[in-house]
Scaffold this motif. Structure first.
Motif, PDB file in Angstrom:
ATOM      1  N   PRO A 158       0.823  -1.216   0.000  1.00 10.12           N
ATOM      2  CA  PRO A 158       0.000   0.000   0.000  1.00 10.12           C
ATOM      3  C   PRO A 158       0.854   1.261   0.000  1.00 10.12           C
ATOM      4  N   ALA A 159       0.296   2.339  -0.512  1.00 12.00           N
ATOM      5  CA  ALA A 159       0.985   3.627  -0.505  1.00 12.00           C
ATOM      6  C   ALA A 159       0.637   4.434   0.742  1.00 12.00           C
ATOM      7  N   LEU A 160      -0.263   3.923   1.583  1.00 15.30           N
ATOM      8  CA  LEU A 160      -0.721   4.632   2.773  1.00 15.30           C
ATOM      9  C   LEU A 160       0.021   4.160   4.015  1.00 15.30           C
ATOM     10  N   SER A 161      -0.004   4.984   5.054  1.00 15.02           N
ATOM     11  CA  SER A 161       0.520   4.570   6.349  1.00 15.02           C
ATOM     12  C   SER A 161      -0.396   3.506   6.943  1.00 15.02           C
ATOM     13  N   ALA A 162       0.086   2.794   7.953  1.00 14.40           N
ATOM     14  CA  ALA A 162      -0.720   1.735   8.576  1.00 14.40           C
ATOM     15  C   ALA A 162      -2.018   2.294   9.130  1.00 14.40           C
ATOM     16  N   ARG A 163      -1.965   3.461   9.758  1.00 14.16           N
ATOM     17  CA  ARG A 163      -3.177   4.053  10.332  1.00 14.16           C
ATOM     18  C   ARG A 163      -4.157   4.467   9.238  1.00 14.16           C
ATOM     19  N   SER A 164      -3.650   5.081   8.184  1.00 12.05           N
ATOM     20  CA  SER A 164      -4.530   5.492   7.085  1.00 12.05           C
ATOM     21  C   SER A 164      -5.133   4.278   6.382  1.00 12.05           C
ATOM     22  N   LEU A 165      -4.332   3.216   6.248  1.00 15.82           N
ATOM     23  CA  LEU A 165      -4.844   2.004   5.605  1.00 15.82           C
ATOM     24  C   LEU A 165      -5.950   1.376   6.440  1.00 15.82           C
ATOM     25  N   GLU A 166      -5.793   1.365   7.758  1.00  8.96           N
ATOM     26  CA  GLU A 166      -6.825   0.800   8.622  1.00  8.96           C
ATOM     27  C   GLU A 166      -8.113   1.602   8.520  1.00  8.96           C
ATOM     28  N   ARG A 167      -7.973   2.925   8.450  1.00  9.96           N
ATOM     29  CA  ARG A 167      -9.145   3.774   8.288  1.00  9.96           C
ATOM     30  C   ARG A 167      -9.831   3.494   6.951  1.00  9.96           C
ATOM     31  N   LYS A 168      -9.031   3.308   5.918  1.00 10.19           N
ATOM     32  CA  LYS A 168      -9.579   3.018   4.595  1.00 10.19           C
ATOM     33  C   LYS A 168     -10.344   1.699   4.600  1.00 10.19           C
ATOM     34  N   PHE A 169      -9.798   0.670   5.239  1.00 16.49           N
ATOM     35  CA  PHE A 169     -10.491  -0.618   5.305  1.00 16.49           C
ATOM     36  C   PHE A 169     -11.828  -0.487   6.024  1.00 16.49           C
ATOM     37  N   ARG A 170     -11.868   0.260   7.119  1.00 19.68           N
ATOM     38  CA  ARG A 170     -13.132   0.440   7.833  1.00 19.68           C
ATOM     39  C   ARG A 170     -14.161   1.146   6.957  1.00 19.68           C
ATOM     40  N   GLN A 171     -13.709   2.155   6.207  1.00 20.31           N
ATOM     41  CA  GLN A 171     -14.627   2.910   5.357  1.00 20.31           C
ATOM     42  C   GLN A 171     -15.206   2.053   4.238  1.00 20.31           C
ATOM     43  N   VAL A 172     -14.355   1.214   3.643  1.00 27.61           N
ATOM     44  CA  VAL A 172     -14.750   0.480   2.437  1.00 27.61           C
ATOM     45  C   VAL A 172     -15.412  -0.852   2.767  1.00 27.61           C
ATOM     46  N   THR A 173     -14.864  -1.596   3.730  1.00 32.05           N
ATOM     47  CA  THR A 173     -15.378  -2.939   4.029  1.00 32.05           C
ATOM     48  C   THR A 173     -16.246  -2.999   5.274  1.00 32.05           C
ATOM     49  N   GLY A 174     -16.160  -1.964   6.123  1.00 30.69           N
ATOM     50  CA  GLY A 174     -16.871  -2.000   7.397  1.00 30.69           C
ATOM     51  C   GLY A 174     -16.125  -2.771   8.462  1.00 30.69           C
ATOM     52  N   LEU A 175     -14.934  -3.288   8.140  1.00 29.31           N
ATOM     53  CA  LEU A 175     -14.150  -4.112   9.045  1.00 29.31           C
ATOM     54  C   LEU A 175     -12.695  -3.663   9.040  1.00 29.31           C
ATOM     55  N   THR A 176     -11.966  -4.037  10.084  1.00 32.29           N
ATOM     56  CA  THR A 176     -10.521  -3.850  10.053  1.00 32.29           C
ATOM     57  C   THR A 176      -9.893  -5.024   9.303  1.00 32.29           C
ATOM     58  N   LEU A 177      -8.684  -4.829   8.835  1.00 31.10           N
ATOM     59  CA  LEU A 177      -7.986  -5.915   8.147  1.00 31.10           C
ATOM     60  C   LEU A 177      -7.771  -7.086   9.100  1.00 31.10           C
ATOM     61  N   GLY A 178      -7.498  -6.798  10.376  1.00 30.44           N
ATOM     62  CA  GLY A 178      -7.327  -7.859  11.353  1.00 30.44           C
ATOM     63  C   GLY A 178      -8.580  -8.699  11.533  1.00 30.44           C
ATOM     64  N   THR A 179      -9.737  -8.047  11.577  1.00 31.14           N
ATOM     65  CA  THR A 179     -10.999  -8.789  11.715  1.00 31.14           C
ATOM     66  C   THR A 179     -11.264  -9.648  10.487  1.00 31.14           C
ATOM     67  N   ILE A 180     -10.976  -9.115   9.312  1.00 25.46           N
ATOM     68  CA  ILE A 180     -11.144  -9.898   8.082  1.00 25.46           C
ATOM     69  C   ILE A 180     -10.305 -11.166   8.148  1.00 25.46           C
TER      70      ILE A 180
END
Length: 237
Positions: A148-170
């Protein structure tokens, strides 16, 4: 058996799987945790409806009516509807779209004919062309194992926005579903836990009770029917 399932693969870049089911009799089954959102067409008592369902982060008991038929389009992670995002729909906050006629429903001010098991790809392409389904390239890329081109925090925020879940939960949900498939295929309990990546038996049992609603031993016994569980391609994340 309370309900029978049939599914098929798809070459659509937007769809994870297409499945359908039919209930033989009324009863209760276990709806297991799932990462993906779906569009589900229900035919029951002569009526047809379309419901948009979000991901489910825990297993729940679900009432099953007799003689019902369901057809579902399960969408790939990274796809979303701007007006009905997976996070809004998560954990049984489903939305049933208003009917237009017996053969159609209303979405975004237009009438759409109900899709079926055979024309799901055509239906979804129409929704994509209308801008009603989008794909987030960052989330889709991470799930293809691209850096990813995003920081870990920004990527986690993006996952919540798009999938409704964190990457860890997925990852946790997919691991529990994978372990359940292994157990149902006859893999010994200890081997299934190890192969799925659980570090001890207690961890394995807690995970399955949360996401599958059963202990590993109960999964093997198969006394309670589970919701749709198919064999996907190996996850890249």
């Amino acid at each position: 058996m309370l309900i029978t399932f049939e599914d098929r693969p798809t070459d659509s870049p937007f769809i994870e799987r297409v499945w359908r089911s039919r209930s033989e009799r009324a009863g209760v089954f276990t709806s297991i945790a799932a990462c993906h959102w779906e569009m589900v067409v229900t035919r029951l008592h002569g009526q047809t409806s379309l419901t948009v369902r979000g991901p489910e982060t825990v297993a729940t008991a679900a009432d099953l009516p007799a003689e019902g038929e369901w057809f579902a389009i399960r969408f790939k992670l990274g796809t979303f509807m701007p007006e009905l995002r997976p996070g809004f729909l998560r954990d049984l906050n489903s939305v049933t779209l208003p009917a237009a006629t017996q053969r159609s429903f209303r979405l975004h001010g237009a009438s759409w004919e109900y899709p079926d098991f055979d024309n799901a790809e055509i239906f979804v392409r129409r929704l994509v062309r209308a801008g009603l389904i989008l794909v987030d390239p960052t989330v889709a890329g991470v799930l293809r194992n691209e850096p990813p081109a995003l920081s870990a925090r920004s990527l986690e925020r993006k996952f919540r926005q798009v999938t409704g879940l964190t990457l860890g939960t997925i990852r946790q949900i997919e691991r529990a579903r994978h372990a359940t498939r292994l157990l149902r295929s006859g893999r010994p309990l200890l081997d299934a836990g190890y192969d799925a990546g659980y570090y001890d038996q207690a961890h394995f049992t807690r995970s399955l009770k949360r996401f599958i609603g059963q202990t590993p031993a109960q999964v093997i016994a198969a006394q309670q029917q589970l919701s749709f569980l198919y064999n996907p391609q190996p996850a890249s994340f």
